[in-house]
Design a protein around this motif. Structure first.
Motif, PDB file in Angstrom:
ATOM      1  N   ASN A 311      32.844  95.138 -11.774  1.00 25.80           N
ATOM      2  CA  ASN A 311      34.216  95.700 -10.629  1.00 25.80           C
ATOM      3  C   ASN A 311      34.834  95.320 -11.205  1.00 25.80           C
ATOM      4  N   ILE A 312      35.668  95.833 -12.644  1.00 26.71           N
ATOM      5  CA  ILE A 312      36.656  95.229 -13.112  1.00 26.71           C
ATOM      6  C   ILE A 312      36.971  97.312 -13.475  1.00 26.71           C
ATOM      7  N   ARG A 313      38.469  97.400 -13.126  1.00 21.43           N
ATOM      8  CA  ARG A 313      38.720  98.747 -12.915  1.00 21.43           C
ATOM      9  C   ARG A 313      38.248  99.647 -14.467  1.00 21.43           C
ATOM     10  N   TYR A 460      38.094 107.596  -8.802  1.00 24.24           N
ATOM     11  CA  TYR A 460      37.502 107.008  -8.114  1.00 24.24           C
ATOM     12  C   TYR A 460      37.569 104.752  -8.532  1.00 24.24           C
ATOM     13  N   PHE A 461      36.565 104.926  -9.465  1.00 21.99           N
ATOM     14  CA  PHE A 461      37.002 102.972  -9.956  1.00 21.99           C
ATOM     15  C   PHE A 461      38.196 102.109  -9.872  1.00 21.99           C
ATOM     16  N   ASN A 462      39.274 103.425 -10.323  1.00 19.56           N
ATOM     17  CA  ASN A 462      40.480 102.285 -10.007  1.00 19.56           C
ATOM     18  C   ASN A 462      41.092 102.448  -8.801  1.00 19.56           C
ATOM     19  N   GLU A 463      40.759 103.544  -7.841  1.00 14.34           N
ATOM     20  CA  GLU A 463      41.455 103.478  -6.365  1.00 14.34           C
ATOM     21  C   GLU A 463      40.013 102.816  -5.591  1.00 14.34           C
ATOM     22  N   SER A 464      39.249 102.858  -5.823  1.00 16.59           N
ATOM     23  CA  SER A 464      38.289 102.070  -5.291  1.00 16.59           C
ATOM     24  C   SER A 464      38.514  99.933  -4.499  1.00 16.59           C
TER      25      SER A 464
END
Length: 464
Positions: A311-313, A460-464
Motif C-alpha cells: 500500500n505504498i503510494r 487514486y493510489f495517492n488519494e486512497s
C-alpha cells in the motif's frame, strides 16, 4: 471511453501534482557528498496549546540561531490531553489553524519542520497520530500516520492508544529534505524493525522517531532501540522526545538524540531539560561509506526470505521498463514496487484490464526468487483492490499464462488483472478465450489513451 472513466479522469487534482513536487523539493540542496546542520528539540507539552506553540517557536528560534536547516520536534508537540474527551476536543484537522501557524513558522525561518506527532481529527470520531513534514517554503511535504498503536500494560504503566487513535494504513516513502532522504516513523514504531528496513530499501538515509516515551520504558529501551535501528539500516537516526511531567498521570523520558549510521550517539538533550535543542552535522557521505564498508543489504538472502511493503503510494515512474523484447512507456506505468510494475494494457478484454510484471526479465514463475514472488503477489492484490474501487465491482479475474502452451505470448512473467461485471460474458470462462484471441482480433489502443488511464489510477493510489 465510458462515462465513469471520464468522471475519474476529471478527478486528477492539482493537489497530487503539488504533493509530488513537494516531495521532490530540496533535491538540489543536498547530494551524497554534502552535509546539513540539523536540530532535534525536546519539550514538555501540556493541554495548553498556546503554551506549547510558544515552546515550539522558542525551539525553532534556537535552531535558527545555530544555523540548522531542519528541526525535528517530538510527538505531541501540539498538546498532551489529560482525558480521551479532552484530546478529541483539542484535536484539529491538518487544514486547521495550528498547522497553518506551523507552515508560517517554517516559511518565516526558511527551515524544514518535522512535527513529530500532531493530533489529526478524523471522520471516525477519533484522531490520527500524524507525523507532519513541512518544507522550508511552508508547504506540506508529507504526512505519515502512525501504524503501530501503543496498547500495553507493564508493572509501571497501562496505556491504550487505540481508544483514541485510528491506526495508519501505510508507510510513506522517504522525502527529500535539507537533510537527505528522510523516513518518517513515530514513537512505538521504534519497536518494529520491519518498517525501518523497508524505509531503507525505499531510499532512506535518515530515520526519525519522534516520541513521548514513558519514563519507565524510556529508561529501559530508548537508547538501545534507537542505536539498533541506526546500525541495522545504516541510516542516521533522529529522535525528538518529550521530557518531564505532562500532568499528574504522565511522565516522559526525554533524551532527544541524533545517532550516526554506525550507531554512535552524536548528540543527546539528556533527561533534565524540558526545553532544549541539540544539533549535529549530517554528512551523507558517511552513509555511503558505512554501507560500502559493511554491505549488509547486498548480502540479504532474497532467495530465502523477503520483506515487502504493502500500500505504498504511487509516484511518477522514472524510466521506461522492458517487457521481454518490448519497451513499456513510463507514462503508462501507474505503480512500481521494488520488483514489479503495473501498466495499462494495449488491448483490453474488459474495461480496466491491466498488467503487472516483474522488473527483471524472467520467462516463468519458477524463475522468480522469494522477494519477487512476495512482491508480485502483494502488488497484484493491491492493483485488484484499486480497480474494484474505481469501477465499483466486487469480482475480478486474476490470471497468469505461464509458458507458451498456457497461452503466454510475451516470455516475461506477468499477471492479467481484470475487473468483472455481471453478465460481461455469456459463459464465465469465455474470458480466457477472449484473452487468447485478444492479441489477434482487438485493435490496439492509442498511447494517449493508456497514458490518461495510468494517470487516473496513479491519482487514486495517492488519494486512497
Amino acid at each position: 471511453m465510458s462515462s465513469l472513466f471520464k468522471i475519474i479522469r476529471q478527478s486528477i487534482s492539482s493537489h497530487n501534482r503539488q504533493l509530488l513536487r513537494n516531495m521532490a523539493s530540496g533535491a538540489e540542496n543536498i547530494k551524497n557528498g554534502q552535509s546539513a546542520t540539523i536540530a532535534v528539540g525536546q519539550m514538555r507539552s501540556t493541554n495548553d496549546k498556546v503554551g506549547n506553540l510558544s515552546q515550539v517557536k522558542e525551539l525553532i528560534e534556537k535552531a535558527k540561531s545555530e544555523n540548522a536547516q531542519m528541526i525535528f520536534l517530538p510527538e505531541c508537540c501540539d498538546f498532551v490531553g489529560e482525558t480521551r474527551a479532552q484530546t478529541i476536543d483539542l484535536a484539529e484537522r491538518l487544514d486547521g489553524k495550528l498547522v497553518s501557524e506551523y507552515k508560517e513558522l517554517a516559511k518565516c525561518h526558511q527551515m524544514w519542520l518535522s512535527l513529530g506527532g500532531i493530533h489529526e481529527l478524523n471522520d471516525q470520531g477519533k484522531i490520527y497520530n500524524a507525523h507532519v513534514l513541512i518544507s522550508e517554503k511552508g508547504e506540506l511535504a508529507s504526512v505519515y500516520r502512525k501504524m503501530h498503536l501503543f496498547d500495553a500494560t507493564t508493572k509501571d504503566i497501562r496505556l491504550r492508544e487505540s481508544d483514541t487513535v485510528s491506526a495508519g494504513e501505510r508507510l510513506e516513502k522517504p522525502v527529500e529534505t535539507a537533510a537527505g532522504q528522510v523516513g518518517l516513523q513515530i514513537c512505538y514504531d521504534l519497536r518494529f524493525a520491519e518498517p525501518a528496513i523497508l524505509l531503507r530499501k525505499l531510499g532512506a538515509q535518515l530515520l526519525t522517531y519522534p516520541a513521548a516515551f514513558t519514563y519507565a520504558t524510556g529508561k529501559a529501551h530508548w537508547e538501545i532501540l534507537l542505536r539498533a535501528r541506526a546500525i541495522e539500516t545504516q541510516c542516521f537516526v533522529v529522535a525528538a522526545a518529550q521530557q518531564g511531567w505532562h500532568n499528574q498521570k504522565r511522565q516522559s523520558w526525554g533524551h532527544s538524540m541524533i545517532i550516526s549510521p554506525w550507531g554512535k550517539v552524536l548528540a543527546d538533550c539528556g533527561g533534565e531539560k524540558d526545553l532544549d535543542i541539540v544539533t549535529a552535522n549530517i554528512d551523507l557521505s558517511i552513509v555511503g561509506s558505512v554501507r560500502q564498508s559493511m554491505p549488509c543489504f547486498d548480502h540479504r538472502r532474497n532467495d530465502l526470505y523477503s520483506l515487502t511493503a504493502y500500500n505504498i503510494r504511487a509516484r511518477e515512474p522514472d524510466v521506461d521498463r522492458a517487457f521481454a523484447d518490448n519497451i513499456v512507456d513510463k507514462r503508462t506505468i501507474f505503480y512500481e514496487s521494488e520488483h514489479c510494475f503495473a501498466f495499462t494494457n494495449l488491448r483490453c478484454v474488459v474495461e480496466g484490464h491491466v498488467l503487472v510484471s516483474t522488473k527483471r526479465i524472467t520467462p516463468r514463475l519458477c524463475g522468480l526468487d522469494c522477494a519477487e514472488m512476495t512482491d508480485m503477489f502483494a502488488t497484484v492484490c493491491m492493483v485488484q483492490r484499486l480497480l474494484e474501487k474505481i469501477y465499483q465491482t466486487t469480482s475480478a479475474t486474476v490470471t497468469v499464462q505461464d509458458g507458451a502452451q498456457a497461452g503466454q505470448t510475451v516470455p516475461h512473467v506477468h499477471f492479467h488483472v481484470m475487473p468483472r461485471r455481471q453478465g460481461d460474458f455469456g459463459h464465465n470462462d469465455q474470458i480466457y478465450v477472449k484473452l487468447e484471441d485478444c492479441t489477434e482480433i482487438k485493435p490496439p489502443r492509442t498511447l494517449q489513451e493508456r497514458i490518461n488511464e495510468a494517470q487516473v489510477y496513479r491519482t487514486y493510489f495517492n488519494e486512497s
